[in-house]
Design an enzyme around this catalytic site. Sequence first.
Site, PDB file in Angstrom:
ATOM      1  N   LYS A  69     -69.514  98.380  42.293  1.00  0.00           N
ATOM      2  CA  LYS A  69     -70.433  99.217  41.519  1.00  0.00           C
ATOM      3  C   LYS A  69     -70.685 100.544  42.229  1.00  0.00           C
ATOM      4  O   LYS A  69     -70.721 101.600  41.602  1.00  0.00           O
ATOM      5  CB  LYS A  69     -71.756  98.482  41.273  1.00  0.00           C
ATOM      6  CG  LYS A  69     -71.608  97.420  40.187  1.00  0.00           C
ATOM      7  CD  LYS A  69     -72.856  96.580  40.029  1.00  0.00           C
ATOM      8  CE  LYS A  69     -72.623  95.442  39.049  1.00  0.00           C
ATOM      9  NZ  LYS A  69     -73.603  94.372  39.176  1.00  0.00           N
ATOM     10  N   LYS A  82     -56.354  93.311  28.795  1.00  0.00           N
ATOM     11  CA  LYS A  82     -57.501  92.395  28.680  1.00  0.00           C
ATOM     12  C   LYS A  82     -58.593  93.068  27.827  1.00  0.00           C
ATOM     13  O   LYS A  82     -58.915  94.234  28.057  1.00  0.00           O
ATOM     14  CB  LYS A  82     -58.052  92.107  30.083  1.00  0.00           C
ATOM     15  CG  LYS A  82     -59.280  91.231  30.066  1.00  0.00           C
ATOM     16  CD  LYS A  82     -59.879  91.093  31.454  1.00  0.00           C
ATOM     17  CE  LYS A  82     -61.018  90.119  31.417  1.00  0.00           C
ATOM     18  NZ  LYS A  82     -62.306  90.443  31.733  1.00  0.00           N
ATOM     19  N   LYS A 106     -65.245  95.640  27.356  1.00  0.00           N
ATOM     20  CA  LYS A 106     -66.063  96.794  26.956  1.00  0.00           C
ATOM     21  C   LYS A 106     -65.622  98.039  27.705  1.00  0.00           C
ATOM     22  O   LYS A 106     -65.558  99.110  27.154  1.00  0.00           O
ATOM     23  CB  LYS A 106     -67.532  96.525  27.307  1.00  0.00           C
ATOM     24  CG  LYS A 106     -68.308  95.855  26.217  1.00  0.00           C
ATOM     25  CD  LYS A 106     -69.800  95.939  26.477  1.00  0.00           C
ATOM     26  CE  LYS A 106     -70.247  95.187  27.721  1.00  0.00           C
ATOM     27  NZ  LYS A 106     -70.101  93.739  27.631  1.00  0.00           N
TER      28      LYS A 106
HETATM   29  P1  ADP Z   1     -66.620  92.935  29.571  1.00  0.00           P
HETATM   30  O1  ADP Z   1     -65.315  92.910  30.349  1.00  0.00           O
HETATM   31  O2  ADP Z   1     -66.386  93.314  28.156  1.00  0.00           O
HETATM   32  O3  ADP Z   1     -67.691  93.769  30.242  1.00  0.00           O
HETATM   33  P2  ADP Z   1     -68.105  90.723  30.566  1.00  0.00           P
HETATM   34  O4  ADP Z   1     -67.639  90.999  31.956  1.00  0.00           O
HETATM   35  O5  ADP Z   1     -69.514  91.046  30.199  1.00  0.00           O
HETATM   36  O6  ADP Z   1     -67.118  91.456  29.534  1.00  0.00           O
HETATM   37  O7  ADP Z   1     -67.776  89.207  30.230  1.00  0.00           O
HETATM   38  C1  ADP Z   1     -68.703  88.225  29.889  1.00  0.00           C
HETATM   39  C2  ADP Z   1     -67.974  86.903  29.809  1.00  0.00           C
HETATM   40  O8  ADP Z   1     -66.898  86.940  28.859  1.00  0.00           O
HETATM   41  C3  ADP Z   1     -67.326  86.491  31.137  1.00  0.00           C
HETATM   42  O9  ADP Z   1     -67.518  85.114  31.325  1.00  0.00           O
HETATM   43  C4  ADP Z   1     -65.862  86.783  30.964  1.00  0.00           C
HETATM   44  O10 ADP Z   1     -65.072  85.905  31.700  1.00  0.00           O
HETATM   45  C5  ADP Z   1     -65.655  86.595  29.468  1.00  0.00           C
HETATM   46  N1  ADP Z   1     -64.635  87.542  28.999  1.00  0.00           N
HETATM   47  C6  ADP Z   1     -64.788  88.869  28.826  1.00  0.00           C
HETATM   48  N2  ADP Z   1     -63.649  89.441  28.374  1.00  0.00           N
HETATM   49  C7  ADP Z   1     -62.736  88.452  28.250  1.00  0.00           C
HETATM   50  C8  ADP Z   1     -61.362  88.398  27.826  1.00  0.00           C
HETATM   51  N3  ADP Z   1     -60.710  89.478  27.436  1.00  0.00           N
HETATM   52  N4  ADP Z   1     -60.749  87.188  27.855  1.00  0.00           N
HETATM   53  C9  ADP Z   1     -61.409  86.074  28.251  1.00  0.00           C
HETATM   54  N5  ADP Z   1     -62.688  86.059  28.650  1.00  0.00           N
HETATM   55  C10 ADP Z   1     -63.361  87.229  28.665  1.00  0.00           C
END
Ligand code: ADP
Length: 321
Positions: free
Chosen positions: A110, A189, A192
């Site tokens: 971060k 992948k 967000k």
């Molecule tokens: P982002 O990458 O969109 O910020 P987060 O880190 O907030 O998503 O992810 C929240 C949860 O969703 C985590 O447990 C993460 O492992 C799962 N997750 C997020 N994106 C994916 C993806 N593309 N495939 C599988 N699991 C995901």
Amino acid sequence: MRVLTGIQPSGDLHIGNYFGSIKQMIEAQNDNETFAFIANYHAQTSLSDGKRLSELTMQAAIDFLALGIDPQKTVFWVQSDVKEVLELYWVLSSFTPMGLLERAHSYKDKVAKGIAPNHSLFSYPVLMAADILLYSPDVIPVGKDQIQHVEITRDIAIKFNNEYGEVFKLPQYKVDENVATVPGIDGQKMSKSYGNTIEIFSEEKKQLKKIKKIVTEQVALEAPKEWKGCNVYNIAKLFLDEEGCKELQQRYERGGEGHGHFKLYLHDVIWEYFRPFREKRAYYQTHQDEVREILQMGASKAKEVALPLIEKVRTKTGIAY
Ligand code: ADP
Ligand code: TRP
């Protein structure tokens, strides 16, 4: 088994979140003692807009209830409704060597991204340790990025237990290796931070627009098409059973349909899949008092577990006098 999950209230959920974690969480309710809370104190480490945080907290509660958190099966509450977590956070701070936090990847990442390194960001893992240890769970399901936080939790608990006896249960993290990474509209992948998401609860027009942007190869309409490696197919298969997958494969192989057709089909499949969730969400949107009641009930149940533990901590550490 007691399973505990913390959910950051971070806005619109996407289908990567759903297939990557929410679906497993909902399924776990049936044969475990499940605890899930909205981590609004944690969200404060990166959000100072109070109005936005309170909206995001309510939104997260509504979304998770709509997606299937059953408050009869899962203890579901907002982190800040059990203030004892902050007390434990302070107590644990004295059992947290600076070096342990200085090694935290999430903090270093971060700061490297330019986020100002303030104290809450630095001590984030101590609050997370308090979240966990207060409820004595057996297992914490996590994505890979959160493994280290559970390891830090264990280190802190061991230090405390060495001093005062077996007060804290040592939690295990669980990474579900069977969960595939959900691809985004560009094939990377879905995340967000990459701007390649398909939201679970967007408006229909917006969803269709996103789906139309899915990157596909250029092939003539009549030509047979590769479904293996096709981003549209790879997203669609998450929503289809075996037969549905076979049928779609055959449509690709037959030729005569373009990716535009498959995209329209994907849109319909996603829209139908989330229809019942969308209806439930619309209900909760207009019944927020009911949502607050559910959260209050969850907080009371969470407190029943937390209070005996915090009493023990107060006694052991001499805060009770
Ligand atoms: P982002 O990458 O969109 O910020 P987060 O880190 O907030 O998503 O992810 C929240 C949860 O969703 C985590 O447990 C993460 O492992 C799962 N997750 C997020 N994106 C994916 C993806 N593309 N495939 C599988 N699991 C995901
Ligand atoms: N740090 C977690 C995340 O960003 C959220 C979280 C806070 C959490 N406290 C927790 C997760 C306790 C599990 C257990 O996703």
